[in-house]
Design an enzyme around this catalytic site. Structure first.
Site, short mmCIF file in Angstrom:
data_model
loop_
_atom_site.label_atom_id
_atom_site.label_comp_id
_atom_site.label_asym_id
_atom_site.label_seq_id
_atom_site.Cartn_x
_atom_site.Cartn_y
_atom_site.Cartn_z
N GLY A 58 -1.16 -3.31 124.48
CA GLY A 58 0.05 -2.99 123.74
C GLY A 58 1.29 -3.19 124.59
O GLY A 58 1.25 -3.06 125.82
N ARG A 113 2.00 10.30 120.77
CA ARG A 113 1.35 10.65 122.03
C ARG A 113 1.60 12.11 122.42
O ARG A 113 0.81 12.69 123.16
CB ARG A 113 1.79 9.70 123.14
CG ARG A 113 1.25 8.30 122.94
CD ARG A 113 1.78 7.34 123.97
NE ARG A 113 3.21 7.10 123.80
CZ ARG A 113 3.92 6.23 124.51
NH1 ARG A 113 3.34 5.54 125.46
NH2 ARG A 113 5.21 6.05 124.29
N TRP A 164 0.87 -2.40 117.69
CA TRP A 164 0.96 -1.05 117.09
C TRP A 164 2.34 -0.43 117.38
O TRP A 164 3.07 -0.06 116.44
CB TRP A 164 -0.17 -0.19 117.67
CG TRP A 164 -0.22 1.24 117.22
CD1 TRP A 164 0.45 1.81 116.18
CD2 TRP A 164 -1.02 2.28 117.80
NE1 TRP A 164 0.12 3.14 116.08
CE2 TRP A 164 -0.77 3.46 117.05
CE3 TRP A 164 -1.92 2.36 118.86
CZ2 TRP A 164 -1.39 4.68 117.36
CZ3 TRP A 164 -2.53 3.58 119.15
CH2 TRP A 164 -2.27 4.72 118.41
N LYS A 222 3.38 4.80 135.05
CA LYS A 222 4.78 5.12 134.75
C LYS A 222 4.90 6.36 133.86
O LYS A 222 5.97 6.67 133.36
CB LYS A 222 5.45 3.90 134.11
CG LYS A 222 5.51 2.74 135.10
CD LYS A 222 5.97 1.43 134.49
CE LYS A 222 5.74 0.30 135.49
NZ LYS A 222 5.85 -1.03 134.91
N GLN A 246 7.11 -5.73 129.71
CA GLN A 246 5.81 -5.05 129.79
C GLN A 246 4.68 -6.05 129.67
O GLN A 246 3.73 -6.04 130.46
CB GLN A 246 5.70 -3.98 128.69
CG GLN A 246 6.66 -2.82 128.91
CD GLN A 246 6.49 -1.72 127.87
OE1 GLN A 246 6.02 -1.96 126.76
NE2 GLN A 246 6.90 -0.51 128.22
N TYR A 275 0.56 0.12 110.89
CA TYR A 275 1.49 0.21 112.02
C TYR A 275 2.93 0.08 111.51
O TYR A 275 3.41 -1.01 111.21
CB TYR A 275 1.21 -0.89 113.05
CG TYR A 275 -0.18 -0.85 113.67
CD1 TYR A 275 -0.97 0.29 113.63
CD2 TYR A 275 -0.69 -1.97 114.33
CE1 TYR A 275 -2.24 0.32 114.20
CE2 TYR A 275 -1.96 -1.94 114.91
CZ TYR A 275 -2.73 -0.80 114.83
OH TYR A 275 -3.99 -0.77 115.40
N1 LIG Z 1 -8.36 -0.37 115.83
C1 LIG Z 1 -7.79 0.75 116.19
O1 LIG Z 1 -8.09 1.84 115.68
C2 LIG Z 1 -6.74 0.70 117.27
C3 LIG Z 1 -6.31 1.88 117.88
C4 LIG Z 1 -5.39 1.78 118.90
C5 LIG Z 1 -4.91 0.55 119.30
N2 LIG Z 1 -5.32 -0.59 118.66
C6 LIG Z 1 -4.80 -1.93 119.02
O2 LIG Z 1 -4.78 -2.06 120.43
C7 LIG Z 1 -3.44 -2.30 120.87
C8 LIG Z 1 -3.23 -1.73 122.25
O3 LIG Z 1 -3.39 -0.35 122.22
P1 LIG Z 1 -2.22 0.63 122.61
O4 LIG Z 1 -0.96 0.11 122.00
O5 LIG Z 1 -2.69 1.98 122.35
O6 LIG Z 1 -2.16 0.49 124.08
P2 LIG Z 1 -2.18 0.28 125.58
O7 LIG Z 1 -2.24 -1.17 125.86
O8 LIG Z 1 -3.23 1.17 126.11
O9 LIG Z 1 -0.73 0.85 125.94
C9 LIG Z 1 0.42 0.22 125.47
C10 LIG Z 1 1.66 1.03 125.79
O10 LIG Z 1 1.78 1.21 127.20
C11 LIG Z 1 3.15 1.09 127.61
N3 LIG Z 1 3.19 -0.10 128.47
C12 LIG Z 1 2.62 -1.31 128.27
N4 LIG Z 1 2.86 -2.15 129.29
C13 LIG Z 1 3.59 -1.45 130.17
C14 LIG Z 1 4.15 -1.78 131.43
N5 LIG Z 1 3.99 -2.99 131.95
N6 LIG Z 1 4.85 -0.82 132.08
C15 LIG Z 1 5.01 0.41 131.52
N7 LIG Z 1 4.51 0.76 130.34
C16 LIG Z 1 3.81 -0.15 129.66
C17 LIG Z 1 3.97 0.90 126.34
O11 LIG Z 1 4.38 2.16 125.82
P3 LIG Z 1 5.67 2.97 126.39
O12 LIG Z 1 6.62 1.98 126.96
O13 LIG Z 1 6.19 3.70 125.21
O14 LIG Z 1 5.08 3.92 127.38
C18 LIG Z 1 2.93 0.30 125.40
O15 LIG Z 1 3.25 0.50 124.04
C19 LIG Z 1 -2.58 -1.71 119.75
O16 LIG Z 1 -1.27 -2.24 119.78
C20 LIG Z 1 -3.37 -2.12 118.55
O17 LIG Z 1 -3.14 -3.48 118.25
C21 LIG Z 1 -6.24 -0.52 117.67
#
Ligand SMILES: NC(=O)c1ccc[n+]([C@@H]2O[C@H](COP(=O)([O-])OP(=O)(O)OC[C@H]3O[C@@H](n4cnc5c(N)ncnc54)[C@H](OP(=O)(O)O)[C@@H]3O)[C@@H](O)[C@H]2O)c1
Length: 326
Positions: free
Chosen positions: A285, A233, A21, A218, A291, A61
């Site tokens: 994500g 966000r 995403w 973080k 990350q 996305y």
């Molecule tokens: N079906 C749906 O409606 C729906 C909705 C939401 C998500 N999804 C899917 O689920 C996936 C995951 O959800 P999500 O992207 O919301 O998030 P998540 O895994 O909860 O958070 C990901 C975000 O956290 C930060 N991050 C990740 N690893 C990190 C690390 N090691 N250290 C520091 N920051 C880190 C990054 O953003 P920053 O660096 O900008 O902080 C990253 O974009 C999406 O990409 C998508 O494929 C689906």
């Protein structure tokens, strides 16, 4: 990296998958601010190097951009991870306004566009992204059934569906996979949806296990205040007072637990999701290779009962505070 069979699909998926995403970047209401395509490609490669064998994306996305980047990564690496994408959120060419649409014609056109952007002949897992509009769910699900028969989709899936909506689809043809939100801060599926999925052998991969980055340790109020306007966000209730403070209090406890286990808070937050036996995998994500290199090893972490109890205590405290202050 651990692998589990995903429901009836028979697919062996890594318990940590990559969510693409944020890789879509800005350009619409739910963008994540500026994103460097080189970082995005490196992130996908780092995920594959870590043993992750599937990527989740969606047309919306970055209005096609995330799918294009995933397609480039697949072509350049000649790797063949399982690819998951979605339908149901559409936009007019040249416009950044997105709306929900689940007519059969739209689903079929979206599938063709996704295949083209991804450079694939078949999409492994194809989701209805949101159950909106409700009255078109059956029409879309029947259309996905025809796409499976035509060989354009391997398995039909849904996302953000309630138990009732899953039942309605199941009467037409089986739901192979559900993609719901699931994290320490978002547990709405535990009571009704997960038991139904277990009963019907529907594979579940939970999304946003880090609550969009909040559970990495973080995120600070200052960082939230400085997020670019094009990062959705800024408008999320989880990132706004008073919920933000309650969440960050939980994260302080999570940091302590993580330090004791020689792990990072993000790893523990993902391991917490995977500890639920009804969950097949977590969609994590990432927008930079470091990350996903940090979070992928969460797949191998088992949390002892005593730690799960402490995490439950943190969750209950946070929930009480949110209930009292909102
Ligand atoms: N079906 C749906 O409606 C729906 C909705 C939401 C998500 N999804 C899917 O689920 C996936 C995951 O959800 P999500 O992207 O919301 O998030 P998540 O895994 O909860 O958070 C990901 C975000 O956290 C930060 N991050 C990740 N690893 C990190 C690390 N090691 N250290 C520091 N920051 C880190 C990054 O953003 P920053 O660096 O900008 O902080 C990253 O974009 C999406 O990409 C998508 O494929 C689906």
């Amino acid at each position: 990296m651990q692998y589990r069979q995903l429901g009836v699909t028979g697919l062996e998926v890594s318990t940590v998958g990559l969510g693409a995403w944020a890789i879509g970047g800005p350009g619409y209401a739910f963008g994540w601010g500026p994103q460097d395509d080189k970082d995005s490609l490196e992130t996908i490669y780092a995920a594959l190097d870590a043993g992750i064998n599937w990527v989740d994306t969606a047309p919306v996305y970055g209005l096609g951009h995330s799918e294009e980047i995933v397609g480039r990564a697949l072509a350049e690496r000649r790797a063949e991870p399982i690819v998951s994408t979605k339908c149901g959120l559409v936009w007019e060419p040249g416009s950044s306004k997105v709306h929900n649409e689940l007519s059969a014609r739209s689903v079929e056109a979206e599938c063709e566009a996704s295949l083209r952007r991804l450079g694939l002949e078949t999409i492994d897992i194809y989701h209805i992204h949101w159950p909106i509009p409700d009255e078109q769910i059956e029409e879309a699900w029947e259309a996905i059934g025809r796409l499976i028969q035509a060989g354009k989709v391997r398995f039909g899936a849904v996302s953000n569906f309630s138990r009732d909506q899953l039942e309605r689809c199941g009467r037409i043809h089986p739901v192979s996979v559900l993609q719901p939100p699931y994290s320490m801060l978002e547990r709405g599926i535990e009571q009704e949806v997960l038991p139904y999925c277990v009963e019907h052998n529907i594979g579940v991969w939970g999304y946003s296990p880090l609550q969009n980055g909040l559970l990495t340790g973080k995120v600070t109020p200052e960082r939230v205040a400085s997020l670019p306007k094009s990062d959705w966000r800024q408008r999320s209730s989880q990132f706004r007072s008073p919920v933000l403070e309650a969440n960050l209090e939980l994260v302080e406890g999570l940091k302590e637990v993580a330090a004791e286990l020689n792990a990072s808070p993000a790893q523990i937050a993902i391991a917490w999701v995977l500890q639920n036996p009804a969950i097949g995998a977590a969609i994590v994500g990432a927008r930079k290779p470091q990350q996903i290199s940090e979070t992928a090893p969460a797949s191998d972490i088992e949390l002892p009962d005593e730690i799960m109890q402490r995490l439950s205590g943190l969750i209950e405290k946070r929930d009480r505070r949110v209930a009292a202050e909102t």
